[in-house]
Design a protein around this motif. Structure first.
Motif, PDB file in Angstrom:
ATOM      1  N   THR A  12     -39.722  44.561  70.639  1.00 60.26           N
ATOM      2  CA  THR A  12     -40.505  45.603  70.403  1.00 60.26           C
ATOM      3  C   THR A  12     -41.136  46.252  71.426  1.00 60.26           C
ATOM      4  OG1 THR A  12     -42.233  43.921  70.108  1.00 60.26           O
ATOM      5  CG2 THR A  12     -40.857  44.275  68.064  1.00 60.26           C
ATOM      6  N   VAL A  13     -41.334  45.554  72.586  1.00 61.83           N
ATOM      7  CA  VAL A  13     -42.016  46.199  73.713  1.00 61.83           C
ATOM      8  C   VAL A  13     -41.375  47.787  73.805  1.00 61.83           C
ATOM      9  CG1 VAL A  13     -42.831  46.341  75.967  1.00 61.83           C
ATOM     10  CG2 VAL A  13     -42.802  44.215  74.866  1.00 61.83           C
ATOM     11  N   GLY A  14     -40.355  47.821  74.062  1.00 66.74           N
ATOM     12  CA  GLY A  14     -39.742  49.278  74.065  1.00 66.74           C
ATOM     13  C   GLY A  14     -39.900  50.083  73.087  1.00 66.74           C
ATOM     14  N   VAL A  15     -39.838  49.722  71.737  1.00 68.13           N
ATOM     15  CA  VAL A  15     -39.978  50.618  70.649  1.00 68.13           C
ATOM     16  C   VAL A  15     -41.462  51.002  70.645  1.00 68.13           C
ATOM     17  CG1 VAL A  15     -40.191  50.496  68.178  1.00 68.13           C
ATOM     18  CG2 VAL A  15     -38.272  49.388  69.486  1.00 68.13           C
ATOM     19  N   VAL A  16     -42.560  50.016  70.893  1.00 70.78           N
ATOM     20  CA  VAL A  16     -43.840  50.578  70.940  1.00 70.78           C
ATOM     21  C   VAL A  16     -44.117  51.531  71.942  1.00 70.78           C
ATOM     22  CG1 VAL A  16     -46.547  49.752  70.933  1.00 70.78           C
ATOM     23  CG2 VAL A  16     -44.563  48.544  69.369  1.00 70.78           C
ATOM     24  N   ARG A  17     -43.569  51.500  73.093  1.00 76.67           N
ATOM     25  CA  ARG A  17     -43.895  52.068  74.180  1.00 76.67           C
ATOM     26  C   ARG A  17     -43.311  53.445  74.102  1.00 76.67           C
ATOM     27  NH1 ARG A  17     -41.466  49.280  78.039  1.00 76.67           N
ATOM     28  NH2 ARG A  17     -39.328  50.257  77.695  1.00 76.67           N
ATOM     29  N   ARG A  18     -42.007  53.519  73.567  1.00 77.04           N
ATOM     30  CA  ARG A  18     -41.580  54.752  73.340  1.00 77.04           C
ATOM     31  C   ARG A  18     -42.164  55.688  72.092  1.00 77.04           C
ATOM     32  NH1 ARG A  18     -36.900  51.859  74.157  1.00 77.04           N
ATOM     33  NH2 ARG A  18     -36.590  51.384  71.765  1.00 77.04           N
ATOM     34  N   LEU A  19     -42.924  54.785  71.314  1.00 79.57           N
ATOM     35  CA  LEU A  19     -43.717  55.481  70.329  1.00 79.57           C
ATOM     36  C   LEU A  19     -44.969  56.065  70.938  1.00 79.57           C
ATOM     37  CD1 LEU A  19     -44.746  56.177  67.227  1.00 79.57           C
ATOM     38  CD2 LEU A  19     -45.872  54.066  67.322  1.00 79.57           C
ATOM     39  N   LEU A  20     -45.503  55.535  71.706  1.00 82.91           N
ATOM     40  CA  LEU A  20     -46.696  56.037  72.472  1.00 82.91           C
ATOM     41  C   LEU A  20     -46.505  57.195  73.347  1.00 82.91           C
ATOM     42  CD1 LEU A  20     -49.799  56.025  73.286  1.00 82.91           C
ATOM     43  CD2 LEU A  20     -49.023  54.243  75.090  1.00 82.91           C
ATOM     44  N   ARG A  21     -45.225  56.902  74.152  1.00 81.82           N
ATOM     45  CA  ARG A  21     -44.503  58.308  75.096  1.00 81.82           C
ATOM     46  C   ARG A  21     -44.332  59.420  74.188  1.00 81.82           C
ATOM     47  NH1 ARG A  21     -42.797  58.801  79.712  1.00 81.82           N
ATOM     48  NH2 ARG A  21     -42.816  56.546  80.029  1.00 81.82           N
ATOM     49  N   ASP A  22     -43.710  59.417  73.115  1.00 86.09           N
ATOM     50  CA  ASP A  22     -43.626  60.529  72.178  1.00 86.09           C
ATOM     51  C   ASP A  22     -44.893  60.918  71.663  1.00 86.09           C
ATOM     52  OD1 ASP A  22     -40.728  60.056  72.411  1.00 86.09           O
ATOM     53  OD2 ASP A  22     -40.558  59.513  70.441  1.00 86.09           O
ATOM     54  N   MET A  23     -45.800  60.312  71.325  1.00 86.95           N
ATOM     55  CA  MET A  23     -47.028  60.702  70.828  1.00 86.95           C
ATOM     56  C   MET A  23     -48.056  61.333  71.857  1.00 86.95           C
ATOM     57  SD  MET A  23     -48.109  57.499  68.231  1.00 86.95           S
ATOM     58  CE  MET A  23     -49.549  58.420  67.631  1.00 86.95           C
ATOM     59  N   LEU A  24     -48.050  60.662  73.177  1.00 92.36           N
ATOM     60  CA  LEU A  24     -48.754  61.321  74.265  1.00 92.36           C
ATOM     61  C   LEU A  24     -48.068  62.780  74.869  1.00 92.36           C
ATOM     62  CD1 LEU A  24     -49.736  58.289  76.330  1.00 92.36           C
ATOM     63  CD2 LEU A  24     -51.284  59.823  75.088  1.00 92.36           C
ATOM     64  N   THR A  25     -46.801  62.529  74.809  1.00 92.66           N
ATOM     65  CA  THR A  25     -45.992  64.030  75.181  1.00 92.66           C
ATOM     66  C   THR A  25     -46.318  64.899  74.080  1.00 92.66           C
ATOM     67  OG1 THR A  25     -44.417  62.626  76.202  1.00 92.66           O
ATOM     68  CG2 THR A  25     -43.766  64.883  75.527  1.00 92.66           C
ATOM     69  N   ALA A  26     -46.492  64.771  72.869  1.00 95.38           N
ATOM     70  CA  ALA A  26     -46.720  65.618  71.877  1.00 95.38           C
ATOM     71  C   ALA A  26     -48.096  66.254  72.060  1.00 95.38           C
ATOM     72  CB  ALA A  26     -46.610  65.177  70.669  1.00 95.38           C
ATOM     73  N   THR A  27     -49.099  65.665  72.297  1.00100.45           N
ATOM     74  CA  THR A  27     -50.340  66.179  72.737  1.00100.45           C
ATOM     75  C   THR A  27     -50.377  66.593  74.194  1.00100.45           C
ATOM     76  OG1 THR A  27     -51.236  63.901  73.732  1.00100.45           O
ATOM     77  CG2 THR A  27     -51.449  64.390  71.410  1.00100.45           C
ATOM     78  N   GLY A  28     -49.695  66.882  74.827  1.00 99.26           N
ATOM     79  CA  GLY A  28     -49.581  67.272  76.252  1.00 99.26           C
ATOM     80  C   GLY A  28     -50.045  66.572  77.335  1.00 99.26           C
ATOM     81  N   ALA A  29     -50.170  65.214  77.009  1.00105.06           N
ATOM     82  CA  ALA A  29     -50.851  64.108  78.070  1.00105.06           C
ATOM     83  C   ALA A  29     -49.736  63.525  78.810  1.00105.06           C
ATOM     84  CB  ALA A  29     -51.410  63.189  77.233  1.00105.06           C
ATOM     85  N   ASP A  30     -49.901  63.084  79.815  1.00 97.39           N
ATOM     86  CA  ASP A  30     -49.046  62.331  80.824  1.00 97.39           C
ATOM     87  C   ASP A  30     -48.978  61.049  80.422  1.00 97.39           C
ATOM     88  OD1 ASP A  30     -47.359  61.399  82.874  1.00 97.39           O
ATOM     89  OD2 ASP A  30     -49.093  61.294  84.192  1.00 97.39           O
ATOM     90  N   PRO A  31     -47.708  60.489  79.899  1.00104.77           N
ATOM     91  CA  PRO A  31     -47.494  59.239  79.446  1.00104.77           C
ATOM     92  C   PRO A  31     -47.234  58.164  80.265  1.00104.77           C
ATOM     93  CG  PRO A  31     -45.497  60.459  78.966  1.00104.77           C
ATOM     94  CD  PRO A  31     -46.421  61.456  79.598  1.00104.77           C
ATOM     95  N   ASP A  32     -46.980  58.151  81.555  1.00105.26           N
ATOM     96  CA  ASP A  32     -46.574  57.283  82.266  1.00105.26           C
ATOM     97  C   ASP A  32     -47.331  55.988  82.583  1.00105.26           C
ATOM     98  OD1 ASP A  32     -44.117  58.588  82.744  1.00105.26           O
ATOM     99  OD2 ASP A  32     -44.709  59.603  84.585  1.00105.26           O
ATOM    100  N   GLY A  33     -48.702  56.120  82.916  1.00104.78           N
ATOM    101  CA  GLY A  33     -49.627  55.058  83.138  1.00104.78           C
ATOM    102  C   GLY A  33     -49.916  54.506  81.960  1.00104.78           C
ATOM    103  N   PRO A  34     -50.283  55.268  80.928  1.00 98.44           N
ATOM    104  CA  PRO A  34     -50.738  54.349  79.843  1.00 98.44           C
ATOM    105  C   PRO A  34     -49.572  53.668  79.231  1.00 98.44           C
ATOM    106  CG  PRO A  34     -51.417  56.790  79.718  1.00 98.44           C
ATOM    107  CD  PRO A  34     -50.603  56.625  81.005  1.00 98.44           C
TER     108      PRO A  34
END
Length: 138
Positions: free
Chosen positions: A29-51
């Protein structure tokens, strides 16, 4: 600790979110939850790498060293991402002594380096929440 969602009058609701997750107690689930956060941050225009790295470390620690299924709360508000990962153990996360030869056990060092603030809060006898706050670039 996550704060109540109170938006300033000039806030852009398309660039803010709150998500509460209750993933299964599986390292997959770590990868699944990480990809969800990456997609959500990318959609807002934020840099997802550190978070995303912060979230991965906190969730993996909860799964490896905590007790029971974890819960995850993610909230982006006013350019700050609030992350909280809870588990059923009251034992605080351990940070081993610095050692350049160590091949594991560096997750909380990464969290400390990437987060603007982080800490642990006990939830009575029910467990703990490990939380972090990170500014996101837009």
């Amino acid at each position: 600790m996550l704060l109540p969602l109170l938006r300033p009058l000039d806030a852009d609701p398309d660039r803010e979110f709150r998500v509460d997750l209750f993933p299964p107690a599986s390292l997959q689930t770590v990868g699944v939850v990480r990809r969800l956060l990456r997609d959500m941050l990318t959609a807002t225009g934020a840099d997802p790498d550190g978070p995303c790295l912060i979230l991965s470390e906190l969730l993996a620690n909860a799964l490896l060293h905590g007790d029971g299924a974890p819960s995850v709360a993610l909230e982006l508000r006013c350019g700050l991402l609030y992350i909280a990962v809870t588990d059923g153990s009251i034992a605080p996360p351990a940070r081993p002594e610095p050692d350049v030869a160590r091949t594991c056990g560096r997750g909380l060092d990464l969290v400390a380096a990437l987060a603007d603030d982080w800490g642990v809060e006990l939830i009575g006898v029910c467990g703990k929440a490990v939380r972090a706050v990170a500014a996101v670039d837009r």
